[in-house]
Design an enzyme around this catalytic site. Structure first.
Site, PDB file in Angstrom:
ATOM      1  CD  GLU A  10      39.494  38.530  32.797  1.00 50.90           C
ATOM      2  OE1 GLU A  10      40.443  39.322  32.881  1.00 50.90           O
ATOM      3  OE2 GLU A  10      38.826  38.162  33.790  1.00 50.90           O
ATOM      4  CG  ASP A  11      42.860  36.722  29.874  1.00 49.91           C
ATOM      5  OD1 ASP A  11      42.197  37.724  29.559  1.00 49.91           O
ATOM      6  OD2 ASP A  11      43.548  36.661  30.906  1.00 49.91           O
TER       7      ASP A  11
END
Length: 184
Positions: A64-65
């Site tokens: 996600e990051d």
């Protein structure tokens, strides 16, 4: 039994991937502190000994990051860990409000492991909001986060009674310190 080498490999990988990231608090804490806190909470407060879940906790924000891909996680940590990480990964291509809505809607259908990971993640975020809130967050933004965390975790309850209790304590503390800061 937990084998330390795979968990340590996951910690090293997550540390490298999150090395340039900082949390949003005033001190800009190293981001890696968050996945470590989530895994630690699962093990210490939740009594989790499932190696796959603990490894996924350390890696839960990598896709996600960071620039990490699912294929890369699969090659390094296997299909089970990757599937669990993907289950708790938001689609960053969607607007933030849609991502938040989908987390709430999908919580009840998540696997037991994903539910525990979601609860631990929300507990750690609530604790951070109370102890070292994101820079610039006013009381109303903190209140919104608390309410949203409760909505998400409502669908995750019943898998790990210890985590449910820890979450309830974190919410109560947040409400005392964040929602009603003048009532102390």
């Amino acid at each position: 039994m937990i084998h330390p080498v795979p968990l340590l490999r996951a910690l090293a990988f997550a540390s490298e991937r999150h090395s340039r990231q900082r949390r949003k608090d005033e001190d800009a804490s190293p981001y890696i502190n968050h996945p470590i806190a989530v895994a630690r909470l699962l093990a210490e407060d939740g009594g989790v000994v499932d190696e796959t879940l603990l490894i996924a906790a350390v890696l839960h924000d990598t896709i996600e990051d960071t620039e990490t891909t699912a294929e890369e996680l699969r090659e390094r940590f296997g299909a089970e860990v990757t599937a669990l990480v993907l289950e708790v990964t938001d689609d960053k291509a969607l607007p933030k409000e849609d991502r938040k809505r989908l987390q709430t809607e999908h919580a009840a259908d998540a696997s037991p492991a994903a539910k525990q990971l979601k609860i631990a993640d929300k507990v750690c975020n609530l604790r951070d909001i109370t102890a070292s809130p994101p820079k610039g967050w006013q009381v109303d933004r903190k209140q919104e986060y608390v309410a949203w965390a409760v909505a998400v975790v409502t669908g995750c309850r019943g898998v790990n009674a210890s985590l449910d209790r820890v979450f309830d304590q974190a919410v109560a503390q947040s409400r005392r310190d964040v929602v009603d800061p003048g009532s102390q």
